[in-house]
Enzyme design. Structure first.
Site, mmCIF file in Angstrom:
data_model
loop_
_atom_site.group_PDB
_atom_site.id
_atom_site.type_symbol
_atom_site.label_atom_id
_atom_site.label_comp_id
_atom_site.label_asym_id
_atom_site.label_seq_id
_atom_site.Cartn_x
_atom_site.Cartn_y
_atom_site.Cartn_z
ATOM 1 N N HIS A 183 5.266 10.232 0.931
ATOM 2 C CA HIS A 183 3.886 10.626 1.246
ATOM 3 C C HIS A 183 3.473 11.963 0.629
ATOM 4 C CE1 HIS A 183 3.680 7.958 5.140
ATOM 5 N NE2 HIS A 183 4.220 7.329 4.090
ATOM 6 N N ASP A 194 0.812 -1.216 0.000
ATOM 7 C CA ASP A 194 0.000 0.000 0.000
ATOM 8 C C ASP A 194 0.845 1.266 0.000
ATOM 9 O OD1 ASP A 194 0.793 -0.622 2.710
ATOM 10 O OD2 ASP A 194 -0.631 0.890 3.403
ATOM 11 N N ASP A 197 7.667 4.349 -1.306
ATOM 12 C CA ASP A 197 7.278 3.795 -0.009
ATOM 13 C C ASP A 197 5.999 2.987 -0.213
ATOM 14 O OD1 ASP A 197 6.847 3.306 2.685
ATOM 15 O OD2 ASP A 197 6.242 5.352 3.163
ATOM 16 N N GLU A 243 0.306 -1.290 5.570
ATOM 17 C CA GLU A 243 1.330 -0.822 6.507
ATOM 18 C C GLU A 243 1.117 0.637 6.870
ATOM 19 O OE1 GLU A 243 5.168 1.099 7.697
ATOM 20 O OE2 GLU A 243 3.883 1.513 5.953
#
Length: 407
Positions: A376, A79, A138, A172
């Site tokens: 992010h 994810d 990520d 996660e």
């Protein structure tokens, strides 16, 4: 397929998780990448490939040595963060980065003035976004590195290694990645999550973590007649906030310093709600912080009557206590990183990781860099050279484990 091509394929999948969902995976779109990976691993020659009902994918690279070598594992998450869109990611490669501003799209610029870490990668080929989505390094960088490292080992049978297990999990980013990870089925003596940032990083210390929610019920009375009657829940909430140490917040702490972090506040005269996260690397100080929160709430209730209710839950603990008895797994990672041409940097995580929860489930699991930076958000980037160095770190870990622990 090169590691860069593999990574770019993975980021084309939108796998954003959701904090409001009660399913596993939390979003149906995570299944798309999980199923793609399942098929890819089978085609590449992995064995014991299994995608379970919760979206956890497990597979094996069989040993190629007659030595008795402990089974080790490598883990990454499917994810991406709910903080920024992962839909229709449009990556591009800035070749031989010159140290200047990078125009992601009209009016959106990634500049070393704001992101000085760019300057650490002058001369490298940097994968960036178009400024409208995150990139997804990520942790799709981690997935690409693990898969590519195993392919490298298949193509170089002269490199002896024991049984290698790989695991790719959902969710996660919302703190649920390790909850349904089947450690017994995974069957490794120890593992590494490939989920760190800058090259060379090894992390085996993280925060002890708890959440705290305070509900305050006031007494609403017409303000003209409120003397000795009204209890203003909003004002009580503000008073409670002021009773916690002002300097022990994220914006005033660094390194091993813990904090109380107010993550949410809402309220009126009649009702107010506060949400906190409590963090500290030291387990004893962590327990003291939780006691401090209980004492603050108790003081409020003594002053105003029983107006405040506290719900506090531990979330995860510092994996150091589980890794320290097996520090040779850090030594192996350190040697592998140095052989791959980098300086090993052992750092504490000012946050959490799946590896922490897995360590307390019986699978010691430190974290290693994956190479992405500015996670992010739309200014995320990942140097191609960092992907390659992380891949070789995995290869060397497998070889060194066989050399040092093989019998």
């Amino acid at each position: 397929m090169t590691i860069t091509e593999r990574f770019l394929k993975y980021v084309s999948f939108d796998t954003q998780s959701s904090e409001t969902s009660e399913t596993t995976p939390s979003t149906a779109k995570q299944w798309m990448l999980a199923k793609y990976l399942e098929e890819e691993l089978k085609q590449l020659g992995f064995t014991e490939v299994e995608l379970d009902e919760n979206g956890y994918l497990y597979a094996t690279l069989p040993a190629n040595t007659l030595k008795s070598v402990p089974t080790i594992g490598f883990i990454a998450h499917i994810d991406t963060s709910p903080d920024s869109s992962g839909e229709n990611v449009k990556p591009r490669i800035v070749e031989n980065y010159n140290g200047g501003d990078i125009v992601l799209s009209e009016g959106i610029v990634s500049s070393p003035t704001k992101f000085p870490e760019l300057l650490d990668h002058v001369g490298e080929d940097i994968i960036v976004t178009d400024g409208h989505t995150l990139l997804g390094a990520d942790d799709k960088a981690g997935i690409a590195e693990i898969v590519s490292a195993c392919v490298y080992l298949m193509e170089h049978p002269e490199i002896e290694h024991g049984k290698i297990r790989v695991g790719f999990n959902p969710d996660e980013e919302i703190g649920m990645g390790a909850h349904k990870f089947d450690v017994e089925k995974f069957g490794a003596k120890f593992a590494y999550t490939m989920d760190g940032s800058e090259v060379g990083e090894i992390e085996f210390e993280n925060f002890n973590a708890a959440s705290a929610k305070v509900s305050i019920t006031g007494c609403s009375v017409h303000p003209g007649y409120a003397k000795d009657k009204m209890v203003n829940a909003g004002r009580v909430a503000a008073e409670l906030i002021s009773m916690l140490p002002e300097q022990e917040t994220p914006e005033h702490t660094e390194g091993y310093e813990g904090f109380f972090h107010l993550t949410g506040i809402s309220g009126s005269c009649e009702k107010a709600n506060l949400s906190y996260i409590i963090r500290d690397h030291d387990r004893q100080i962590f327990e003291q912080r939780k006691t401090r929160m209980q004492q603050v709430v108790a003081t409020i209730n003594t002053k105003y009557g029983k107006v405040a209710e506290l719900e506090m839950k531990d979330q995860y603990y510092n994996m150091r206590e589980k890794v320290e008895p097996m520090m040779y797994i850090i030594d192996i990672a350190r040697q592998a990183i140095e052989e791959a041409g980098m300086e090993a940097k052992v750092r504490a995580i000012r946050g959490g990781t799946d590896g922490a929860q897995l360590s307390f489930k019986g699978l010691p699991c430190p974290n290693i860099f994956a190479g992405g930076i500015n996670f992010h958000g739309p200014y995320e980037f990942c140097p191609v050279q960092s992907l390659e160095k992380a891949m070789m770190t995995v290869v060397y870990i497998c070889r060194i484990t066989a050399e040092k622990l093989g019998e």
